[in-house]
Design an enzyme around this catalytic site. Structure first.
Site, PDB file in Angstrom:
ATOM      1  N   LYS A 154      60.252 -30.160 -47.238  1.00 54.73           N
ATOM      2  CA  LYS A 154      61.314 -29.175 -47.478  1.00 54.73           C
ATOM      3  C   LYS A 154      62.274 -29.662 -48.561  1.00 54.73           C
ATOM      4  O   LYS A 154      62.654 -28.919 -49.451  1.00 54.73           O
ATOM      5  CB  LYS A 154      62.118 -28.905 -46.199  1.00 54.73           C
ATOM      6  CG  LYS A 154      61.334 -28.242 -45.088  1.00 54.73           C
ATOM      7  CD  LYS A 154      62.241 -27.816 -43.924  1.00 54.73           C
ATOM      8  CE  LYS A 154      62.917 -28.983 -43.216  1.00 54.73           C
ATOM      9  NZ  LYS A 154      62.009 -29.887 -42.501  1.00 54.73           N
TER      10      LYS A 154
ATOM     11  N   ARG B 115      65.166 -44.452 -42.799  1.00 57.12           N
ATOM     12  CA  ARG B 115      66.074 -43.705 -41.917  1.00 57.12           C
ATOM     13  C   ARG B 115      65.923 -44.171 -40.474  1.00 57.12           C
ATOM     14  O   ARG B 115      64.820 -44.419 -40.016  1.00 57.12           O
ATOM     15  CB  ARG B 115      65.715 -42.213 -41.985  1.00 57.12           C
ATOM     16  CG  ARG B 115      66.327 -41.494 -43.147  1.00 57.12           C
ATOM     17  CD  ARG B 115      65.724 -40.130 -43.351  1.00 57.12           C
ATOM     18  NE  ARG B 115      65.707 -39.297 -42.150  1.00 57.12           N
ATOM     19  CZ  ARG B 115      65.514 -37.979 -42.171  1.00 57.12           C
ATOM     20  NH1 ARG B 115      65.323 -37.358 -43.314  1.00 57.12           N
ATOM     21  NH2 ARG B 115      65.505 -37.289 -41.063  1.00 57.12           N
TER      22      ARG B 115
ATOM     23  N   ARG C  37      61.596 -35.464 -32.714  1.00 60.73           N
ATOM     24  CA  ARG C  37      61.886 -34.487 -33.781  1.00 60.73           C
ATOM     25  C   ARG C  37      60.827 -33.388 -33.825  1.00 60.73           C
ATOM     26  O   ARG C  37      61.153 -32.214 -34.008  1.00 60.73           O
ATOM     27  CB  ARG C  37      61.975 -35.207 -35.141  1.00 60.73           C
ATOM     28  CG  ARG C  37      63.262 -36.030 -35.272  1.00 60.73           C
ATOM     29  CD  ARG C  37      63.164 -37.071 -36.370  1.00 60.73           C
ATOM     30  NE  ARG C  37      63.066 -36.493 -37.689  1.00 60.73           N
ATOM     31  CZ  ARG C  37      62.638 -37.189 -38.770  1.00 60.73           C
ATOM     32  NH1 ARG C  37      62.279 -38.459 -38.643  1.00 60.73           N
ATOM     33  NH2 ARG C  37      62.594 -36.605 -39.941  1.00 60.73           N
TER      34      ARG C  37
ATOM     35  N   ARG D 299      68.204 -24.294 -37.124  1.00 59.41           N
ATOM     36  CA  ARG D 299      67.147 -24.967 -36.371  1.00 59.41           C
ATOM     37  C   ARG D 299      67.029 -24.430 -34.955  1.00 59.41           C
ATOM     38  O   ARG D 299      66.163 -24.881 -34.213  1.00 59.41           O
ATOM     39  CB  ARG D 299      67.469 -26.458 -36.294  1.00 59.41           C
ATOM     40  CG  ARG D 299      66.654 -27.339 -37.249  1.00 59.41           C
ATOM     41  CD  ARG D 299      67.202 -28.721 -37.096  1.00 59.41           C
ATOM     42  NE  ARG D 299      66.354 -29.784 -37.479  1.00 59.41           N
ATOM     43  CZ  ARG D 299      66.423 -30.444 -38.638  1.00 59.41           C
ATOM     44  NH1 ARG D 299      67.227 -30.027 -39.584  1.00 59.41           N
ATOM     45  NH2 ARG D 299      65.668 -31.483 -38.845  1.00 59.41           N
TER      46      ARG D 299
ATOM     47  N   ARG E 192      54.978 -42.469 -45.906  1.00 56.77           N
ATOM     48  CA  ARG E 192      56.311 -42.474 -46.533  1.00 56.77           C
ATOM     49  C   ARG E 192      57.109 -43.694 -46.085  1.00 56.77           C
ATOM     50  O   ARG E 192      57.743 -44.366 -46.898  1.00 56.77           O
ATOM     51  CB  ARG E 192      57.045 -41.173 -46.153  1.00 56.77           C
ATOM     52  CG  ARG E 192      58.412 -41.041 -46.778  1.00 56.77           C
ATOM     53  CD  ARG E 192      58.968 -39.646 -46.564  1.00 56.77           C
ATOM     54  NE  ARG E 192      59.693 -39.522 -45.297  1.00 56.77           N
ATOM     55  CZ  ARG E 192      60.183 -38.375 -44.837  1.00 56.77           C
ATOM     56  NH1 ARG E 192      60.003 -37.258 -45.504  1.00 56.77           N
ATOM     57  NH2 ARG E 192      60.840 -38.342 -43.692  1.00 56.77           N
TER      58      ARG E 192
HETATM   59  P1  AMP Z   1      66.754 -33.676 -41.364  1.00 57.54           P
HETATM   60  O1  AMP Z   1      67.228 -34.561 -42.479  1.00 57.54           O
HETATM   61  O2  AMP Z   1      66.820 -32.228 -41.702  1.00 57.54           O
HETATM   62  O3  AMP Z   1      65.401 -34.087 -40.850  1.00 57.54           O
HETATM   63  O4  AMP Z   1      67.783 -33.878 -40.139  1.00 57.54           O
HETATM   64  C1  AMP Z   1      67.950 -35.135 -39.547  1.00 57.54           C
HETATM   65  C2  AMP Z   1      68.621 -34.985 -38.188  1.00 57.54           C
HETATM   66  O5  AMP Z   1      69.907 -34.386 -38.351  1.00 57.54           O
HETATM   67  C3  AMP Z   1      67.894 -34.086 -37.209  1.00 57.54           C
HETATM   68  O6  AMP Z   1      66.853 -34.753 -36.510  1.00 57.54           O
HETATM   69  C4  AMP Z   1      69.040 -33.688 -36.282  1.00 57.54           C
HETATM   70  O7  AMP Z   1      69.405 -34.737 -35.416  1.00 57.54           O
HETATM   71  C5  AMP Z   1      70.189 -33.511 -37.259  1.00 57.54           C
HETATM   72  N1  AMP Z   1      70.236 -32.126 -37.795  1.00 57.54           N
HETATM   73  C6  AMP Z   1      70.056 -31.734 -39.074  1.00 57.54           C
HETATM   74  N2  AMP Z   1      70.190 -30.407 -39.202  1.00 57.54           N
HETATM   75  C7  AMP Z   1      70.439 -29.937 -37.957  1.00 57.54           C
HETATM   76  C8  AMP Z   1      70.650 -28.631 -37.408  1.00 57.54           C
HETATM   77  N3  AMP Z   1      70.609 -27.531 -38.185  1.00 57.54           N
HETATM   78  N4  AMP Z   1      70.889 -28.543 -36.074  1.00 57.54           N
HETATM   79  C9  AMP Z   1      70.942 -29.621 -35.279  1.00 57.54           C
HETATM   80  N5  AMP Z   1      70.736 -30.880 -35.723  1.00 57.54           N
HETATM   81  C10 AMP Z   1      70.490 -31.051 -37.052  1.00 57.54           C
END
Ligand code: AMP
Length: 200
Positions: free
Chosen positions: A13, A139, A150, A88, A127
């Site tokens: 993404k 991360r 996740r 989400r 990765r």
């Molecule tokens: P990402 O970088 O998009 O994979 O997000 C990393 C982490 O941030 C996720 O696993 C969640 O813990 C938190 N997170 C990011 N976006 C959201 C969202 N829209 N709602 C809830 N948690 C989020």
């Protein structure tokens, strides 16, 4: 242009969002990036989110909705934006609908990047190995336990959005198993953007 990119962790993404930013002059709003910045800065939101994120669970809806609502009010988002990692959950999508109803133009589309789960795990493992080989910091949620959480969160809490946006006629799905360029072209086609001559 106002877009949402949907897809499980590791679907690419962020990569595709960056390309759309360059192409359309819109901003990428990644709630994951915003939350990581808040964790890094030790803000109250960051303190609340840190352990939840490390486990791979979702941060409470009201926290992310507040962040996005503030962010889309910024002048650089006026031209349009691409939401990467938000919404989400269905309540987040409903909150976004209310926000956009109050603040101007509606969504132009929702792009789903479809992935096979086994390929996803292989891709993320690669990765992580590449980042470690380059000496980069991985991360805290890029580990097998958090990844399982996740993916589960995606399946249970985020996948219902496919139906939510499908019913609104906004959803376009592309095959995320293809190369980065092929996925990019599929997204362009889904958005009805003409390809440059000779560009395939
Ligand atoms: P990402 O970088 O998009 O994979 O997000 C990393 C982490 O941030 C996720 O696993 C969640 O813990 C938190 N997170 C990011 N976006 C959201 C969202 N829209 N709602 C809830 N948690 C989020």
């Amino acid at each position: 242009m106002r877009l949402i990119l949907l897809g499980p962790p590791g679907a690419g993404k962020g990569t595709q969002a960056q390309r759309l930013v360059d192409k359309h002059g819109i901003v990428q709003l990644s709630t994951g990036d915003m939350l990581r910045a808040a964790v890094g800065a030790g803000t109250p939101v960051g303190l609340k989110a840190r352990d939840i994120m490390a486990r791979g669970d979702l941060v409470p809806d009201e926290v992310v909705v507040g962040i996005v609502s503030d962010r889309i009010d910024q002048p650089d988002a006026r031209n349009g934006f691409i939401l990467d990692g938000f919404p989400r959950t269905v309540p987040q999508a409903e909150a976004l609908d209310r926000m956009l109803a109050a603040k101007g133009p509606a969504l132009d589309g929702v792009i789903e990047i479809r992935m096979d789960e086994k390929a996803l795990l292989d891709r993320i493992a690669t990765r992580i190995a590449q980042m470690e080989a380059r000496g980069e910091k991985v991360r805290p949620d890029d580990n097998p336990e958090a990844l399982k959480t996740r993916l589960h969160a995606y399946r249970v809490q985020t996948a219902p959005l496919l139906d939510y946006y499908g019913k609104k006629g906004l959803l376009r799905s592309v095959d995320g198993m293809a190369s980065i360029d092929a996925v990019a072209q599929a997204i362009d086609r889904a958005l009805g953007v003409k390809m440059p001559a000779g560009g395939g």
